[in-house]
Design an enzyme around this catalytic site. Structure first.
Site, PDB file in Angstrom:
ATOM      1  CD  GLU A  45     -10.040   3.628  -0.815  1.00 44.38           C
ATOM      2  OE1 GLU A  45     -10.712   4.365   0.255  1.00 44.38           O
ATOM      3  OE2 GLU A  45      -9.010   3.102   0.011  1.00 44.38           O
ATOM      4  CG  HIS A  81      -4.289   2.302  -2.508  1.00 40.20           C
ATOM      5  ND1 HIS A  81      -4.747   2.796  -0.919  1.00 40.20           N
ATOM      6  CD2 HIS A  81      -5.539   1.949  -2.565  1.00 40.20           C
ATOM      7  CE1 HIS A  81      -5.467   2.832  -0.300  1.00 40.20           C
ATOM      8  NE2 HIS A  81      -6.539   1.578  -1.465  1.00 40.20           N
ATOM      9  CG  ASP A 127      -2.173   0.002   0.670  1.00 40.52           C
ATOM     10  OD1 ASP A 127      -2.446   1.836   0.734  1.00 40.52           O
ATOM     11  OD2 ASP A 127      -3.225  -0.316   0.854  1.00 40.52           O
TER      12      ASP A 127
HETATM   13  C1  ACM Z   1     -11.137  -0.392   0.378  1.00 38.25           C
HETATM   14  O1  ACM Z   1     -10.950  -0.502   1.866  1.00 38.25           O
HETATM   15  N1  ACM Z   1      -9.884  -0.072  -0.308  1.00 38.25           N
HETATM   16  C2  ACM Z   1     -10.701  -2.480  -0.256  1.00 38.25           C
END
Ligand code: ACM
Length: 532
Positions: free
Chosen positions: A299, A234, A162
């Site tokens: 995201e 991410h 991440d």
């Molecule tokens: C997530 O909670 N972004 C999968």
């Protein structure tokens, strides 16, 4: 003490009758799958041999993961559909043997006469562990595998990268683990507040030998490791190591110390796909058999894709109408690469919303049941992963007594009441342990259990029955014997509380139901996966 036959998860059928069989430590186990039977019963130190009191029979007609278990005057007979079924029979036998069988050694067990027939309701019974935001050393991962396997869960989704860290040794791209695996400090602020940095370095990564050990350890316990390399967003830790993979020429990055969404995003151009194919080969090569591989897709802030003439030209050359379609195309391309490597792709629901995926891609609808239904209607296998009630980074109560959590509340009762069957294509469910606020193994225990027990009950039995709370209180004696620092049903122990310092939870900042409403609305916007 609770009844030994308060099984958790609940078997399909269990008849316990008067009488008991004394199984001594060191007894022999005969037949196929003896290794699978011995693992859960390690405290009893069973040895493979003939004519012992524990006999295993293979009956393929029972089906995958199914078993029957009989205890009578002449001992224990296990009939198993496959190796996993034999393993689960032994897990049930361990529960019947009492809490002492959850310690590392015991003198033997007094087993009530019983006949149990059992098989799972769902094929995907998952636990997700974010080892990127806070690294969990290998020993914690192995112990976590033991614990999920004791609950008949069969998938460990490891979130390996991440913005705040990369967690795998890479021979081809060594800066990933040399640069991407650590940060100088960590944000300990409340959600939505200015960062408060703790001045303490954090990091770590799994060597290839560690990954091989984790993969083998899991397989022996009927658990499939599902690695996640979360892209194209991410990805700040990747970009800290290899900035040329980014979407803005000349931009440099550092492994993030704060939480929240970064706008940094990998370029979708061919060099990124080649890079990721090498990473896939490395991760699959180290873990061993990897039937599922998660590529994230959540995201993403697509602004840098929109702003780049080179990326816009590439998008046009592919005949794609917008960056949303490019996002889906990128993930579908990775899924094709994974298919060549024998792995099915798994994605978060944004990748479904933004465009057309491969039909065999598994979708995880974290933003709610609505998008889960839509993914299922489009023909995808769906694993239910909704924030409510399966995000265990939320506190169990809106209370300052709780340790710091992202928001609240997700209770054991909420998890037990969860019905994953929103569509026939739902193949299971999975709870999520996002680790921004899970700094160590003790906190991991607290967040995972006993909510994980409720998730396991629903995943294995299809729902939680009215006697679940009673069975859970018996089961907690087993977890105590195992050494699990779970959250007691009545609230945290004094040493588990939030206290007056930075560990204190602040109730009211992020009520989970407000989050759920907001996320569901976002799932209707296909060309922006951006959270707001
Ligand atoms: C997530 O909670 N972004 C999968």
């Amino acid at each position: 003490m609770g009844a030994m036959d308060d099984f958790l998860p609940r078997p399909q059928s269990a008849d316990v009758t008067p009488g008991s069989f004394a199984l001594p430590a060191g007894a022999a186990v005969s037949g196929p799958f003896a290794d699978a039977v011995r693992l859960p019963l390690a405290a009893l130190d069973l040895i493979p041999g003939e004519d012992g009191p524990v006999r295993v029979v293979h009956e393929p007609r029972l089906g995958p993961e199914a078993y029957a278990l009989e205890i009578g005057a002449d001992g224990v007979r296990i009939t198993a559909g496959d190796r996993a079924g034999a393993f689960y029979a032994a897990q049930t036998l361990r529960q019947l043997a009492g809490p002492a069988a959850f310690r590392s050694s015991s003198d033997g067990a007094e087993l009530a006469y019983a006949r149990i027939e059992d098989a799972p309701a769902y094929a995907w019974r998952g636990a997700h562990l974010d080892v990127a935001r806070h690294f969990q050393p290998k020993r914690e991962v192995l112990r976590f595998i033991d614990l999920i396997a004791a609950h008949k869960l069969n998938r460990l989704h490891l979130h390996l990268v991440d913005d705040q860290g990369w967690r795998v040794e890479s021979p081809a791209y060594p800066l990933l683990h040399e640069v991407g695996s650590h940060r100088p400090q960590t944000d300990v602020s409340y959600y939505g507040e200015e960062p408060a940095l703790d001045g303490t370095p954090h990091g770590g990564y799994y060597t290839r030998a560690d990954l091989a050990e984790i993969g083998a350890y899991a397989r022996a316990r009927a658990v499939t490791v599902v690695p996640e390399i979360d892209v194209p967003g991410h990805a700040t830790a990747i970009l800290a190591a290899y900035p040329s993979l980014g979407s803005r020429a000349g931009e440099s990055h550092a492994v993030m110390q704060e939480w929240g969404i970064s706008r940094a995003i990998l370029s979708p151009l061919p060099p990124t796909v080649e890079f990721l194919e090498t990473v896939f080969d490395e991760v699959i090569g180290a873990l061993g058999s990897t039937p599922y591989f998660h590529v994230g897709g959540d995201e993403c802030v697509l602004d840098d894709w929109k702003a780049s003439p080179e990326i816009a030209a590439y998008q046009a050359s592919l005949g794609l109408a917008g960056v949303g379609e490019l996002h889906a195309w990128f993930l579908r391309t990775l899924a094709d690469s994974l298919a060549e490597r024998g792995s099915r792709a798994v994605v978060w629901d944004e990748a479904f919303v933004s465009g057309k995926l491969r039909d065999d891609t598994v979708v995880m609808p974290w933003r709610g049941a609505g998008v889960g239904r839509r993914a299922a209607a489009a023909g995808h296998d769906v694993v239910m992963t909704p924030v409510f009630p399966l995000y265990f980074d939320y506190a169990e109560a809106a209370s300052v007594e709780e340790p710091l959590a992202i928001g609240e509340a997700v209770t054991v009762a909420d998890v037990a009441a969860f019905d994953p069957a929103v569509a026939p294509q739902v193949i299971g469910l999975q709870f999520q342990l996002w680790s921004e606020r899970i700094p160590d193994g003790r906190t991991l225990d607290y967040r995972a259990w006993p909510r994980g027990c409720a998730a396991a009950e629903v995943a294995w039995a299809g729902n939680a029955s009215a006697d679940f709370p009673r069975r859970l209180s018996t089961h907690l004696e087993r977890l105590t014997a195992f050494g699990v620092e779970y959250r007691p049903p009545a609230g945290p122990h004094p040493w588990q509380r939030g206290g007056a310092g930075p560990r204190r939870h602040r109730p009211g900042v992020v009520p989970v139901h407000d989050v759920v409403r907001h996320l569901d609305e976002m799932t209707h916007t296909p060309d922006s996966t951006r959270p707001s």
